[in-house]
Design a protein around this motif. Sequence first.
Motif, PDB file in Angstrom:
ATOM      1  N   MET A 195       0.826  -1.210   0.000  1.00  0.00           N
ATOM      2  CA  MET A 195       0.000   0.000   0.000  1.00  0.00           C
ATOM      3  C   MET A 195       0.862   1.263   0.000  1.00  0.00           C
ATOM      4  O   MET A 195       0.565   2.228  -0.707  1.00  0.00           O
ATOM      5  CB  MET A 195      -0.954  -0.020   1.197  1.00  0.00           C
ATOM      6  N   ARG A 196       1.930   1.254   0.793  1.00  0.00           N
ATOM      7  CA  ARG A 196       2.837   2.419   0.819  1.00  0.00           C
ATOM      8  C   ARG A 196       3.454   2.655  -0.558  1.00  0.00           C
ATOM      9  O   ARG A 196       3.518   3.781  -1.035  1.00  0.00           O
ATOM     10  CB  ARG A 196       3.940   2.207   1.842  1.00  0.00           C
ATOM     11  N   LYS A 197       3.935   1.574  -1.170  1.00  0.00           N
ATOM     12  CA  LYS A 197       4.546   1.693  -2.496  1.00  0.00           C
ATOM     13  C   LYS A 197       3.519   2.188  -3.511  1.00  0.00           C
ATOM     14  O   LYS A 197       3.839   2.999  -4.379  1.00  0.00           O
ATOM     15  CB  LYS A 197       5.162   0.373  -2.935  1.00  0.00           C
ATOM     16  N   GLY A 198       2.297   1.701  -3.401  1.00  0.00           N
ATOM     17  CA  GLY A 198       1.238   2.154  -4.289  1.00  0.00           C
ATOM     18  C   GLY A 198       0.944   3.631  -4.115  1.00  0.00           C
ATOM     19  O   GLY A 198       0.761   4.370  -5.090  1.00  0.00           O
ATOM     20  N   GLU A 199       0.910   4.080  -2.855  1.00  0.00           N
ATOM     21  CA  GLU A 199       0.682   5.503  -2.582  1.00  0.00           C
ATOM     22  C   GLU A 199       1.808   6.348  -3.169  1.00  0.00           C
ATOM     23  O   GLU A 199       1.564   7.399  -3.765  1.00  0.00           O
ATOM     24  CB  GLU A 199       0.579   5.750  -1.080  1.00  0.00           C
ATOM     25  N   GLN A 200       3.039   5.882  -2.996  1.00  0.00           N
ATOM     26  CA  GLN A 200       4.179   6.630  -3.528  1.00  0.00           C
ATOM     27  C   GLN A 200       4.115   6.691  -5.056  1.00  0.00           C
ATOM     28  O   GLN A 200       4.340   7.738  -5.650  1.00  0.00           O
ATOM     29  CB  GLN A 200       5.500   5.989  -3.089  1.00  0.00           C
ATOM     30  N   ASN A 256       1.428   6.427  -6.939  1.00  0.00           N
ATOM     31  CA  ASN A 256       0.314   7.294  -7.325  1.00  0.00           C
ATOM     32  C   ASN A 256       0.664   8.758  -7.125  1.00  0.00           C
ATOM     33  O   ASN A 256       0.291   9.602  -7.941  1.00  0.00           O
ATOM     34  CB  ASN A 256      -0.945   6.947  -6.534  1.00  0.00           C
ATOM     35  N   ALA A 257       1.378   9.061  -6.074  1.00  0.00           N
ATOM     36  CA  ALA A 257       1.758  10.448  -5.807  1.00  0.00           C
ATOM     37  C   ALA A 257       2.686  10.950  -6.908  1.00  0.00           C
ATOM     38  O   ALA A 257       2.554  12.088  -7.374  1.00  0.00           O
ATOM     39  CB  ALA A 257       2.438  10.555  -4.447  1.00  0.00           C
ATOM     40  N   MET A 258       3.617  10.115  -7.363  1.00  0.00           N
ATOM     41  CA  MET A 258       4.548  10.534  -8.419  1.00  0.00           C
ATOM     42  C   MET A 258       3.806  10.634  -9.754  1.00  0.00           C
ATOM     43  O   MET A 258       4.019  11.565 -10.503  1.00  0.00           O
ATOM     44  CB  MET A 258       5.720   9.558  -8.521  1.00  0.00           C
ATOM     45  N   ARG A 259       2.925   9.698 -10.034  1.00  0.00           N
ATOM     46  CA  ARG A 259       2.184   9.715 -11.290  1.00  0.00           C
ATOM     47  C   ARG A 259       1.233  10.891 -11.361  1.00  0.00           C
ATOM     48  O   ARG A 259       1.100  11.519 -12.389  1.00  0.00           O
ATOM     49  CB  ARG A 259       1.406   8.416 -11.463  1.00  0.00           C
TER      50      ARG A 259
END
Length: 94
Positions: free
Chosen positions: A68-73, A75-78
């Motif tokens: 989930m953390r990696k996904g949030e990161q 998504n934040a960059m994208r």
Amino acid sequence: MARLSRPGASQTSIARELGVTPSQLKGWLLELTAAGSAEAIRRPQAEATELAELRRENRRLRKEVEVMRKGEQANAMRSSEPVNAFFAQWAAKQ
């Protein structure tokens, strides 16, 4: 068992009180002791099994949190890239 803990009590006298033979009383005492020992053995085994299950679940949950953390990161960059690209193109036109 409680009767045996009285002062001056013997297996023979208690067997006589109960109307059984001393060997019969001794057999009951051995069964009771064995049952207590079996429970004492089962309890740590059950706790060890539960601990192993909890550790597995903890590992699984930690992995989920990491994903989930990696996904949030990601998504934040994208999500900022298109905005930055838009402003870069806008600035180039100006």
